[in-house]
Every structure is written in structure tokens, then in C-alpha cells.
Design an enzyme around this catalytic site. Structure first.
Site, short mmCIF file in Angstrom:
data_model
loop_
_atom_site.label_atom_id
_atom_site.label_comp_id
_atom_site.label_asym_id
_atom_site.label_seq_id
_atom_site.Cartn_x
_atom_site.Cartn_y
_atom_site.Cartn_z
N GLY A 20 -18.35 -34.68 18.29
CA GLY A 20 -17.35 -35.07 17.43
C GLY A 20 -15.89 -34.26 17.46
O GLY A 20 -15.21 -34.46 16.45
N SER B 54 -13.05 -35.48 19.15
CA SER B 54 -12.06 -36.52 19.52
C SER B 54 -10.88 -36.07 18.35
O SER B 54 -9.81 -36.43 18.82
CB SER B 54 -12.35 -37.84 19.67
OG SER B 54 -12.56 -38.51 18.49
N ARG B 55 -11.16 -35.68 17.31
CA ARG B 55 -9.98 -35.66 16.22
C ARG B 55 -10.42 -34.65 15.11
O ARG B 55 -11.52 -34.03 15.35
CB ARG B 55 -9.88 -36.98 15.78
CG ARG B 55 -10.82 -37.43 14.72
CD ARG B 55 -10.73 -38.76 14.11
NE ARG B 55 -11.78 -39.05 13.12
CZ ARG B 55 -11.96 -40.08 12.21
NH1 ARG B 55 -11.26 -41.14 12.66
NH2 ARG B 55 -12.72 -39.95 11.44
N ASP C 33 -23.50 -40.95 20.76
CA ASP C 33 -23.96 -40.91 19.39
C ASP C 33 -24.62 -39.43 18.98
O ASP C 33 -25.68 -39.67 19.59
CB ASP C 33 -24.77 -42.17 18.99
CG ASP C 33 -25.19 -42.14 17.67
OD1 ASP C 33 -25.01 -41.40 16.68
OD2 ASP C 33 -25.40 -43.48 17.12
N TYR D 266 -24.81 -36.17 1.73
CA TYR D 266 -23.82 -35.43 2.59
C TYR D 266 -24.32 -33.80 2.10
O TYR D 266 -24.71 -33.19 3.17
CB TYR D 266 -22.49 -35.51 2.02
CG TYR D 266 -21.64 -34.62 3.07
CD1 TYR D 266 -21.28 -35.30 4.24
CD2 TYR D 266 -20.74 -33.76 2.51
CE1 TYR D 266 -20.22 -34.24 5.05
CE2 TYR D 266 -20.04 -32.89 3.17
CZ TYR D 266 -19.80 -33.26 4.35
OH TYR D 266 -18.66 -32.53 5.30
N ALA E 172 -27.07 -32.71 1.18
CA ALA E 172 -28.49 -32.43 1.47
C ALA E 172 -28.47 -32.17 2.88
O ALA E 172 -29.11 -31.47 3.39
CB ALA E 172 -29.55 -33.65 1.20
N ILE F 75 -10.77 -29.92 3.75
CA ILE F 75 -9.68 -29.53 4.92
C ILE F 75 -8.75 -30.81 4.98
O ILE F 75 -9.49 -32.01 4.89
CB ILE F 75 -10.57 -29.23 5.96
CG1 ILE F 75 -11.57 -28.10 5.65
CG2 ILE F 75 -9.50 -28.66 7.26
CD1 ILE F 75 -10.83 -26.66 5.45
#
Ligand code: NAD
Length: 253
Positions: free
Chosen positions: A11, A13-14, A69, A161, A163, A194
Site C-alpha cells: 500500500g 503508493s501514497r 491486491d 477496522y 478488530a 494521521i
């Protein structure tokens, strides 16, 4: 001095992942840093990687993008195969890919629950399982998992989230125990709130309410997380394993 290490950030890329790549690059210990992601701007991973490499601009550090993915077991294995075929080593894995699909449990669909668990938690299993074989052969490595403070304290509207992130913390501790004898350290960083595209959805009222609960009274920056990941990935942290480092402006103590 460069050690020609190889790192993977899922993850990446940003957001926080991208900031982690930048921090790792600054150490000059890495010759190649790979980000895997489900998407990048324009969806041409070579272009995204080249652009990131130019923006980061550290001599001798090459950035590579790999479309995967993180919730797919096969995609995770394909990412690690790509790295081993190309660079023949893998020193650091940062499991950072994650999503939110918030809803109160009364309204939460099965799809909302499953997608968050698969992308935030199963992804950590997928990438850790694929990465440890080469790390064991190399006689060492470092894994850093991005959890969340809500995995420690819960949050209304985030059953899926919280969990998933509590699961990441349990997985981190178990892996630290299983892999210590192989000289692989496994730690987690638990960010508070953040400033990233993930939290850009918050409205002014939500933001104000949040800030009231943060002793340092501001949201964190991606770099605040990235600097801790940089430390945990470095040789300076080689006696630290199984820990959850909270980086949240004092929210949880
Ligand atoms: P973000 O949305 O800016 O970035 C997440 C990245 O993950 C994106 O590049 C996205 O494309 C990628 N991604 C999403 N689904 C994917 C999939 N199936 N496979 C591969 N990649 C996928 O979010 P962020 O704020 O940078 O979050 C990074 C990590 O930090 C996440 O694990 C998140 O849960 C965690 N975190 C963020 C905050 C925060 O306040 N922003 C707080 C605590 C924890």
C-alpha cells in the site's frame, strides 16, 4: 554507506506507505525499495515508481511498483517472487496496506466486515508467510506491521477496522515469538490520527472533537509514523521484537 538492502512496503503508493518509502530511502541503506499496491495514480506502476523515485531523489535508491491486491494470497506470493527474481534478497517488509469501511454494527454489512478484515489483517498473513522463506534463508530480516490505536482501545463505528488492527497486533506478537530464533524481528506501529487521504473524509466537527482527545492537540503527519518505521527497520532496533509502538500525540497512555 549503502548496504544495498531491499525493502517492500505494501500500500505504498501514497499516504503513510509513501512516507515510509521516503524515510527508508533517506538512510541510503537500500538500493531497491518496492511498493505493492492495488492502484497508483494513472494505474501505470512503472510510471508511478519512476515519478516517486524522481521526487524522492536519493542517489542510488531505485523505487519499483508492483500491482497486487494485498488481500490475495497469490498476489502476495507473486510480489515476493518478483522481488527475489529481480534482487535476490529481501530485508524489510512493511505491512501497511489498509482501508476503512466505517459503520455502526447495526448497519454494517457482511461485505464491509469481510473486506476490512481481508485487506487489513489477512494481507499481513499473506505477505508475512511469503516473505519469511527468503528471510530465513538469508538468516534474518525485519517485519513492521502498521496497526492502529483503535486496535488497542476500540472505536464506535469501526468494529471491522478495530478488530482487524487488534488481529494485526496479536499476529505481530505471535510472529515475534515464532521467528525470533531465525533472527527475524516483528513489531507493530499503532498510529493515532494521521493526516492522509484516509482521514481526509473527516469533517471539521469530527476533527475538532478528535483534537480534544490528543494531548499534543494536532493530527499526526505521515512522517511521524515513517520515522518510527525507519528506526524499527534499522540495525539500531535489532533487540526489539514483539512490540507495539504507539505514535499518536499522547492519545493512548
Ligand atoms: P491511505 O488510504 O492514504 O493509503 C492506503 C494505501 O493502501 C493506498 O495506497 C491504497 O491504494 C492501498 N490499498 C488499499 N487496498 C489495498 C489492497 N487491497 N491491496 C493493496 N493495497 C491496498 O491510508 P493511510 O492513512 O496512508 O494508511 C496506511 C496504513 O496506516 C493503513 O494500514 C491504515 O489502517 C493505517 N493507519 C492510518 C491511520 C490514519 O489516521 N491515517 C491511523 C491508524 C492506522
Amino acid at each position: 554507506m549503502s548496504e544495498n538492502k531491499v525493502a517492500l512496503v505494501t500500500g505504498g503508493s501514497r499516504g503513510i506507505g509513501r512516507a515510509i518509502i521516503e524515510e527508508l530511502a533517506q538512510t541510503k541503506n537500500y538500493s531497491d525499495i518496492v511498493f505493492s499496491d492495488i492502484a497508483c495514480q494513472g494505474d501505470d506502476f512503472e510510471v508511478c515508481a519512476k515519478q516517486m523515485e524522481n521526487e524522492i531523489g536519493v542517489d542510488g535508491v531505485h523505487i519499483h511498483g508492483f500491482k497486487a491486491d494485498a488481500s490475495s494470497f497469490n498476489d502476495a506470493q507473486a510480489t515476493i517472487d518478483f522481488i527475489m527474481e529481480r534482487f535476490e534478497r529481501l530485508d524489510v517488509v512493511v505491512n501497511n496496506a489498509g482501508i476503512t469501511r466505517d459503520n455502526l454494527l447495526l448497519r454494517m454489512s457482511e461485505e464491509e466486515f469481510d473486506s476490512v478484515i481481508n485487506i487489513n489483517l489477512k494481507s499481513v498473513f499473506n505477505y508475512t508467510k511469503a516473505a519469511i522463506r527468503p528471510m530465513i534463508k538469508q538468516k534474518g530480516g525485519t517485519i513492521v506491521n502498521i496497526a492502529s490505536v483503535v486496535g488497542l482501545i476500540g472505536n464506535a463505528g469501526q468494529a471491522n477496522y478495530s478488530a482487524s488492527k487488534a488481529g494485526v497486533i496479536g499476529f505481530t506478537k505471535t510472529m515475534a515469538k515464532e521467528l525470533a530464533s531465525r533472527n527475524i524481528t516483528v513489531n507493530a506501529v499503532a498510529p493515532g490520527f494521521i493526516e492522509t487521504p484516509m482521514t481526509a473524509k473527516l469533517n471539521d466537527n469530527q476533527r475538532e472533537a478528535l483534537q480534544k482527545n490528543i494531548p499534543l492537540s494536532r493530527l499526526g503527519k505521515p512522517e511521524d509514523i515513517a520515522k518510527v518505521v525507519r528506526f524499527l527497520s534499522s540495525a539500531d532496533a535489532n533487540y526489539i521484537t514483539g512490540q507495539v509502538i504507539t505514535v499518536d500525540g499522547g492519545m493512548v497512555m
